[in-house]
Design an enzyme around this catalytic site. Structure first.
Site, short mmCIF file in Angstrom:
data_model
loop_
_atom_site.label_atom_id
_atom_site.label_comp_id
_atom_site.label_asym_id
_atom_site.label_seq_id
_atom_site.Cartn_x
_atom_site.Cartn_y
_atom_site.Cartn_z
N GLY A 70 -1.10 -3.08 -8.38
CA GLY A 70 -0.98 -2.06 -8.69
C GLY A 70 0.78 -2.19 -8.46
O GLY A 70 1.78 -3.07 -7.96
N ASN A 71 1.30 -0.88 -7.66
CA ASN A 71 2.19 -0.09 -7.05
C ASN A 71 3.46 -1.67 -6.08
O ASN A 71 4.03 -2.15 -6.42
CB ASN A 71 3.06 0.23 -6.81
CG ASN A 71 2.25 2.18 -8.02
OD1 ASN A 71 2.69 1.79 -8.94
ND2 ASN A 71 2.25 2.78 -7.40
N VAL A 72 2.23 -1.63 -5.25
CA VAL A 72 2.34 -2.78 -4.72
C VAL A 72 2.30 -4.28 -4.44
O VAL A 72 3.51 -5.19 -4.53
CB VAL A 72 1.37 -2.42 -2.79
CG1 VAL A 72 2.44 -3.77 -1.86
CG2 VAL A 72 1.80 -1.06 -2.25
N GLY A 73 1.48 -4.97 -4.92
CA GLY A 73 1.55 -5.53 -5.58
C GLY A 73 2.30 -6.16 -6.73
O GLY A 73 2.47 -7.62 -6.19
N ASP B 162 -6.13 -8.55 -10.63
CA ASP B 162 -6.42 -7.56 -10.17
C ASP B 162 -8.14 -6.70 -11.42
O ASP B 162 -8.36 -7.72 -12.12
CB ASP B 162 -6.40 -6.45 -11.13
CG ASP B 162 -5.82 -4.89 -10.23
OD1 ASP B 162 -4.84 -4.67 -9.68
OD2 ASP B 162 -6.39 -4.05 -10.78
N ARG C 106 -3.00 6.02 -0.45
CA ARG C 106 -3.13 7.68 -0.09
C ARG C 106 -2.90 8.28 -1.10
O ARG C 106 -1.88 8.61 -2.29
CB ARG C 106 -2.95 8.11 1.14
CG ARG C 106 -2.50 7.11 2.35
CD ARG C 106 -1.79 8.09 3.44
NE ARG C 106 -0.37 7.59 4.10
CZ ARG C 106 0.06 8.31 5.07
NH1 ARG C 106 -0.58 8.61 5.64
NH2 ARG C 106 0.91 7.36 5.16
N ASN D 243 -12.02 0.56 0.84
CA ASN D 243 -11.31 -0.53 0.40
C ASN D 243 -11.55 -1.14 1.46
O ASN D 243 -11.65 -2.71 1.88
CB ASN D 243 -9.94 -0.48 1.62
CG ASN D 243 -8.99 0.68 0.12
OD1 ASN D 243 -9.32 0.26 -0.65
ND2 ASN D 243 -7.55 1.41 0.77
N ARG E 175 12.06 1.55 7.93
CA ARG E 175 12.18 2.93 8.07
C ARG E 175 13.30 3.14 8.81
O ARG E 175 13.89 3.96 8.53
CB ARG E 175 10.62 3.22 7.12
CG ARG E 175 10.04 3.28 6.27
CD ARG E 175 8.77 3.62 6.42
NE ARG E 175 8.54 3.96 4.65
CZ ARG E 175 6.74 3.26 4.64
NH1 ARG E 175 5.68 3.41 5.92
NH2 ARG E 175 6.38 3.27 3.12
N HIS F 207 -0.65 0.85 12.20
CA HIS F 207 0.21 0.94 11.12
C HIS F 207 -0.29 2.66 10.89
O HIS F 207 -0.86 2.15 9.95
CB HIS F 207 0.13 0.43 10.33
CG HIS F 207 1.03 0.22 8.30
ND1 HIS F 207 2.10 0.78 8.61
CD2 HIS F 207 0.39 1.13 7.75
CE1 HIS F 207 2.60 0.73 7.88
NE2 HIS F 207 1.64 1.15 6.64
N1 LIG Z 1 0.64 -1.60 4.95
C1 LIG Z 1 1.32 -1.49 4.63
O1 LIG Z 1 2.76 -0.97 5.09
C2 LIG Z 1 1.19 -0.32 2.69
C3 LIG Z 1 2.48 0.30 2.17
C4 LIG Z 1 1.90 0.73 1.37
C5 LIG Z 1 0.89 0.76 0.56
N2 LIG Z 1 0.02 -0.01 1.09
C6 LIG Z 1 -1.77 -0.18 1.22
O2 LIG Z 1 -1.96 -0.83 -0.20
C7 LIG Z 1 -3.05 -0.58 -1.21
C8 LIG Z 1 -2.30 -0.63 -2.12
O3 LIG Z 1 -1.40 0.13 -2.70
P1 LIG Z 1 -0.90 0.18 -4.76
O4 LIG Z 1 0.45 1.30 -3.97
O5 LIG Z 1 -0.30 -0.49 -4.85
O6 LIG Z 1 -2.30 1.11 -5.69
P2 LIG Z 1 -2.65 1.46 -7.00
O7 LIG Z 1 -3.45 1.74 -7.09
O8 LIG Z 1 -1.10 0.96 -7.17
O9 LIG Z 1 -2.89 -0.30 -7.04
C9 LIG Z 1 -3.90 -1.37 -6.21
C10 LIG Z 1 -4.41 -2.16 -7.39
O10 LIG Z 1 -5.80 -2.29 -6.52
C11 LIG Z 1 -6.77 -2.68 -7.78
N3 LIG Z 1 -8.16 -3.31 -7.29
C12 LIG Z 1 -9.19 -2.17 -6.93
N4 LIG Z 1 -10.31 -2.51 -6.83
C13 LIG Z 1 -9.56 -4.15 -6.64
C14 LIG Z 1 -10.61 -5.21 -6.93
N5 LIG Z 1 -11.65 -5.41 -6.35
N6 LIG Z 1 -10.19 -6.40 -7.04
C15 LIG Z 1 -8.54 -6.49 -7.76
N7 LIG Z 1 -8.48 -5.82 -7.93
C16 LIG Z 1 -8.38 -4.00 -7.59
C17 LIG Z 1 -6.46 -1.91 -8.75
O11 LIG Z 1 -6.84 -1.75 -9.84
C18 LIG Z 1 -5.24 -1.10 -8.33
O12 LIG Z 1 -4.27 -1.94 -9.80
C19 LIG Z 1 -3.22 0.78 -1.08
O13 LIG Z 1 -4.36 0.17 0.49
C20 LIG Z 1 -1.83 1.43 0.37
O14 LIG Z 1 -2.45 2.30 0.99
C21 LIG Z 1 0.11 -0.37 2.40
#
Ligand SMILES: NC(=O)c1ccc[n+]([C@@H]2O[C@H](COP(=O)([O-])OP(=O)(O)OC[C@H]3O[C@@H](n4cnc5c(N)ncnc54)[C@H](O)[C@@H]3O)[C@@H](O)[C@H]2O)c1
Length: 310
Positions: A10-13, A33, A82, A95, A151, A175
């Site tokens: 997703g976005n972060v990965g 994924d 979120r 999660n 930030r 966090h």
């Molecule tokens: N630690 C931090 O500072 C920080 C910062 C930003 C986001 N986050 C967290 O990171 C996480 C991801 O955020 P995002 O914006 O990338 O979300 P996103 O929805 O864009 O991506 C999440 C991905 O996880 C995949 N996924 C879901 N279940 C799965 C599973 N069982 N196995 C493999 N893949 C699976 C989804 O298909 C999706 O592609 C969220 O929990 C978010 O809150 C943490």
């Protein structure tokens, strides 16, 4: 080290994988994924960028854990982010199951990886990965502090009209909105920040930092990814290069800062074996109180997780 797996395309990965590939430090980055085609697409698009930007790291996408075999480092970003009005803690029921399942599957194919957790609620999800992996605490930790200090540094850079490159800062705690930015440990090219900015303005920046994630969720309808992805990639790079860099990371505490059996943001040294040292700062009374309040907030969520029996 030759292989890094990023779970969650997703976005972060996907951002973490892309930023890491640009650093050209590792032979192979696998993006896994639950949506395999999506992961393949992100990896292919990213690898096509190699021809434009000039890097050699190969990116591949998959939904099959066998393809993650023998990973040296695994970054877990899988899970839901979120939406406006949600706190990070609201994500726990979904999660916790995802992070536990992902960690178990990773461990079936990699013997001794270093795991960096990004999924929220971060401190408790890192605990879940630690428990599910059976790895030592030096090899399982979470990314939050680099983002939260980024930030804080960005807001200071805007207020002071200086490059954020010259701002050094430390931040402790969970966090969440109880995180503890530390003005006493903040400098601009070695100059204490308090010599450059008024107390009120600095306090406003500290408060904005604490709610920095929520500010972006409100603006975009989902949580941030550029800075979080880059922050995760920076941790991976410090490990790959054995840099022994000091970063605020979410680490397991056993008595440090008066906390036991909990993951919380603290300064650590990062190198090829993961956390080589956890640094205990000499906090004053007010800072220690904020740290304890933050730990209490994380402990509440930890209790919810423990009650889930995942
Ligand atoms: N630690 C931090 O500072 C920080 C910062 C930003 C986001 N986050 C967290 O990171 C996480 C991801 O955020 P995002 O914006 O990338 O979300 P996103 O929805 O864009 O991506 C999440 C991905 O996880 C995949 N996924 C879901 N279940 C799965 C599973 N069982 N196995 C493999 N893949 C699976 C989804 O298909 C999706 O592609 C969220 O929990 C978010 O809150 C943490």
């Amino acid at each position: 080290m030759s292989k890094v797996t990023i779970v969650g395309a997703g976005n972060v990965g996907a951002t973490a994988a892309n930023v890491l590939a640009h650093k050209d430090l590792v032979k192979e980055v696998v993006i896994l994924d639950i949506k395999g085609d999506f992961a393949q697409g992100k990896a292919l698009d990213s690898y096509q960028q190699a021809s434009v930007d000039g890097f050699s790291t190969r990116l591949t996408g998959t939904s099959d854990y066998a393809d993650t075999a023998n990973s040296d480092i695994v970054v877990i970003t899988a899970g839901i982010p979120r939406k406006p009005g949600m706190s990070r803690d609201d994500l726990i029921s979904t999660n916790a199951k995802i992070v536990t399942m992902v960690t178990r599957s990773i461990m079936e194919h990699s013997k001794n990886p270093i795991i960096i957790v990004v999924s929220n609620p971060l401190d408790v999800m890192t605990y879940a990965a630690y428990k599910a992996s059976g790895l030592p605490k030096s090899r399982v930790f979470g990314m939050a502090g680099i983002l939260d200090t980024a930030r804080y540094r960005a807001f200071l850079s805007m207020a002071l009209d200086v490059s954020s490159k010259d701002i050094q800062a430390m931040l402790l705690g969970g966090h969440g909105d109880t995180m503890v930015p530390l003005p006493r440990y903040t400098t601009v090219s070695g100059i204490p920040v308090t010599e450059l900015i008024g107390e009120e303005e600095l306090e406003a920046i500290v408060q904005r930092t604490k709610k920095g994630g929520g500010e972006l969720v409100k603006l975009m309808g989902t949580s941030a990814w550029y800075a979080p992805g880059a922050a995760a990639a920076q941790m991976v790079a410090a490990i790959l290069r054995d840099e022994q860099r000091i970063f605020p990371c979410c680490a397991f505490l056993e008595g440090e800062y008066g906390q036991d059996g909990i993951f919380l943001g603290v300064p650590v040294k990062l190198g090829k074996d993961g956390i080589s040292e956890l640094l205990e700062l000499k906090l004053n009374e007010a800072e220690m109180k904020l740290m304890h309040d933050s730990a209490d907030a994380v402990r509440d969520v930890l209790e919810v997780y423990k009650g889930m029996n995942v």
